[in-house]
Design a protein around this motif. Structure first.
Motif, PDB file in Angstrom:
ATOM      1  N   ILE A  91       0.881  -1.314  -0.003  1.00 48.03           N
ATOM      2  CA  ILE A  91       0.000   0.096   0.029  1.00 48.03           C
ATOM      3  C   ILE A  91       0.811   1.084   0.156  1.00 48.03           C
ATOM      4  N   MET A  92       1.805   1.264   0.637  1.00 48.87           N
ATOM      5  CA  MET A  92       2.942   2.171   1.001  1.00 48.87           C
ATOM      6  C   MET A  92       3.493   2.515  -0.519  1.00 48.87           C
ATOM      7  N   ARG A  93       3.879   1.505  -1.174  1.00 44.42           N
ATOM      8  CA  ARG A  93       4.488   1.590  -2.593  1.00 44.42           C
ATOM      9  C   ARG A  93       3.575   1.973  -3.585  1.00 44.42           C
ATOM     10  N   GLU A  94       2.251   1.661  -3.395  1.00 43.76           N
ATOM     11  CA  GLU A  94       1.051   2.320  -4.336  1.00 43.76           C
ATOM     12  C   GLU A  94       0.975   4.000  -4.247  1.00 43.76           C
ATOM     13  N   GLU A  95       0.859   4.100  -2.701  1.00 36.99           N
ATOM     14  CA  GLU A  95       0.675   5.488  -2.618  1.00 36.99           C
ATOM     15  C   GLU A  95       1.935   6.501  -2.826  1.00 36.99           C
ATOM     16  N   ASN A  96       3.039   5.996  -2.658  1.00 33.95           N
ATOM     17  CA  ASN A  96       4.420   6.552  -3.107  1.00 33.95           C
ATOM     18  C   ASN A  96       4.467   6.786  -4.823  1.00 33.95           C
ATOM     19  N   ARG A  97       3.823   5.924  -5.467  1.00 34.59           N
ATOM     20  CA  ARG A  97       3.568   6.115  -6.864  1.00 34.59           C
ATOM     21  C   ARG A  97       2.798   7.113  -7.258  1.00 34.59           C
ATOM     22  N   ARG A  98       1.610   6.792  -6.395  1.00 36.11           N
ATOM     23  CA  ARG A  98       0.475   7.947  -6.769  1.00 36.11           C
ATOM     24  C   ARG A  98       1.015   9.314  -6.655  1.00 36.11           C
ATOM     25  N   GLN A  99       1.638   9.723  -5.295  1.00 34.41           N
ATOM     26  CA  GLN A  99       2.349  10.848  -5.047  1.00 34.41           C
ATOM     27  C   GLN A  99       3.303  11.279  -6.044  1.00 34.41           C
ATOM     28  N   THR A 100       4.053  10.564  -6.520  1.00 32.12           N
ATOM     29  CA  THR A 100       5.219  10.756  -7.635  1.00 32.12           C
ATOM     30  C   THR A 100       4.429  11.127  -8.638  1.00 32.12           C
ATOM     31  N   GLU A 101       3.616  10.481  -9.169  1.00 32.31           N
ATOM     32  CA  GLU A 101       2.832  10.910 -10.502  1.00 32.31           C
ATOM     33  C   GLU A 101       2.177  12.192 -10.407  1.00 32.31           C
ATOM     34  N   LEU A 102       1.649  12.413  -9.190  1.00 30.58           N
ATOM     35  CA  LEU A 102       1.046  13.836  -8.928  1.00 30.58           C
ATOM     36  C   LEU A 102       2.169  14.820  -9.045  1.00 30.58           C
ATOM     37  N   LEU A 103       3.246  14.794  -8.285  1.00 30.56           N
ATOM     38  CA  LEU A 103       4.300  15.795  -8.426  1.00 30.56           C
ATOM     39  C   LEU A 103       4.864  15.846  -9.926  1.00 30.56           C
ATOM     40  N   ASP A 104       4.828  14.740 -10.828  1.00 33.86           N
ATOM     41  CA  ASP A 104       5.153  15.056 -12.026  1.00 33.86           C
ATOM     42  C   ASP A 104       4.368  15.730 -12.773  1.00 33.86           C
ATOM     43  N   LYS A 105       3.011  15.535 -12.538  1.00 34.04           N
ATOM     44  CA  LYS A 105       1.933  16.530 -13.307  1.00 34.04           C
ATOM     45  C   LYS A 105       2.036  17.881 -12.943  1.00 34.04           C
ATOM     46  N   ILE A 106       2.229  18.071 -11.742  1.00 38.99           N
ATOM     47  CA  ILE A 106       2.346  19.602 -11.074  1.00 38.99           C
ATOM     48  C   ILE A 106       3.778  20.261 -11.648  1.00 38.99           C
ATOM     49  N   GLU A 107       4.898  19.315 -11.812  1.00 47.03           N
ATOM     50  CA  GLU A 107       5.960  19.962 -12.464  1.00 47.03           C
ATOM     51  C   GLU A 107       6.016  20.161 -14.025  1.00 47.03           C
ATOM     52  N   ARG A 108       5.087  19.431 -14.620  1.00 46.06           N
ATOM     53  CA  ARG A 108       4.927  19.539 -15.996  1.00 46.06           C
ATOM     54  C   ARG A 108       3.887  20.894 -16.195  1.00 46.06           C
ATOM     55  N   GLU A 109       3.005  20.983 -15.481  1.00 43.18           N
ATOM     56  CA  GLU A 109       2.007  21.996 -15.524  1.00 43.18           C
ATOM     57  C   GLU A 109       2.971  23.239 -15.470  1.00 43.18           C
ATOM     58  N   GLN A 110       3.745  23.482 -14.261  1.00 43.46           N
ATOM     59  CA  GLN A 110       4.472  24.530 -13.931  1.00 43.46           C
ATOM     60  C   GLN A 110       5.412  24.894 -15.057  1.00 43.46           C
ATOM     61  N   SER A 111       6.021  23.727 -15.598  1.00 47.87           N
ATOM     62  CA  SER A 111       6.904  24.188 -16.754  1.00 47.87           C
ATOM     63  C   SER A 111       6.088  24.784 -18.022  1.00 47.87           C
ATOM     64  N   VAL A 112       4.929  24.139 -18.332  1.00 42.75           N
ATOM     65  CA  VAL A 112       4.336  24.825 -19.305  1.00 42.75           C
ATOM     66  C   VAL A 112       3.750  26.162 -19.045  1.00 42.75           C
ATOM     67  N   GLN A 113       3.333  26.380 -17.895  1.00 38.05           N
ATOM     68  CA  GLN A 113       2.837  27.679 -17.523  1.00 38.05           C
ATOM     69  C   GLN A 113       4.083  28.865 -17.592  1.00 38.05           C
ATOM     70  N   GLY A 114       5.195  28.190 -17.194  1.00 37.07           N
ATOM     71  CA  GLY A 114       6.589  29.226 -17.045  1.00 37.07           C
ATOM     72  C   GLY A 114       6.821  29.470 -18.607  1.00 37.07           C
ATOM     73  N   ARG A 115       6.712  28.573 -19.515  1.00 37.60           N
ATOM     74  CA  ARG A 115       6.888  28.739 -20.974  1.00 37.60           C
ATOM     75  C   ARG A 115       5.947  29.703 -21.481  1.00 37.60           C
ATOM     76  N   ALA A 116       5.098  29.473 -21.195  1.00 36.62           N
ATOM     77  CA  ALA A 116       3.644  30.305 -21.784  1.00 36.62           C
ATOM     78  C   ALA A 116       3.618  31.751 -21.231  1.00 36.62           C
TER      79      ALA A 116
END
Length: 120
Positions: A91-116
């Motif tokens: 369960i901890m591994r799955e939760e860690n994977r979900r949180q990592t994916e969420l952080l990756d999405k946030i970083e992608r959005e911030q980089s897209v917003q920064g470029r825009a």
């Protein structure tokens, strides 16, 4: 090794040297024995076993079977606990994977917003 063998005839012609070497070896052996006796006297006695260990041979096979049942029950509990631990780790591994994916999405959005934002 061969050069040591070549020294043998030379050493055999010196009995005084043989006596000295023999004496040194004998004194070393006596010193080692005395040291072992002294060390043996300084060693603390071994820890006593439990009363159950001391009395087991007096209790007979019935007590041995009871102890084996207790051990089997303990091992069964350990197996259950290990299963629970494995489930928690999964369960901890799955939760860690979900949180990592969420952080990756946030970083992608911030980089897209920064470029825009830089383009405007």
């Amino acid at each position: 090794m061969e050069h040591l063998i070549a020294l043998l005839p030379l050493l055999s012609s010196m009995p005084a040297l043989q006596v000295i070497v023999g004496g040194i070896v004998a004194l070393t052996c006596v010193a080692m024995v005395l040291r072992a006796n002294r060390d043996k006297a300084e060693v603390p006695p071994p820890a006593p076993g439990t009363i159950g260990d001391a009395m087991l041979h007096f209790q007979g096979p019935a007590a041995l079977l009871d102890i084996q049942r207790e051990i089997r029950d303990m091992l069964r509990q350990c197996t259950e606990y290990q299963g629970r631990i494995a489930e928690c780790v999964r369960i901890m591994r799955e939760e860690n994977r979900r949180q990592t994916e969420l952080l990756d999405k946030i970083e992608r959005e911030q980089s897209v917003q920064g470029r825009a934002h830089r383009e405007h």
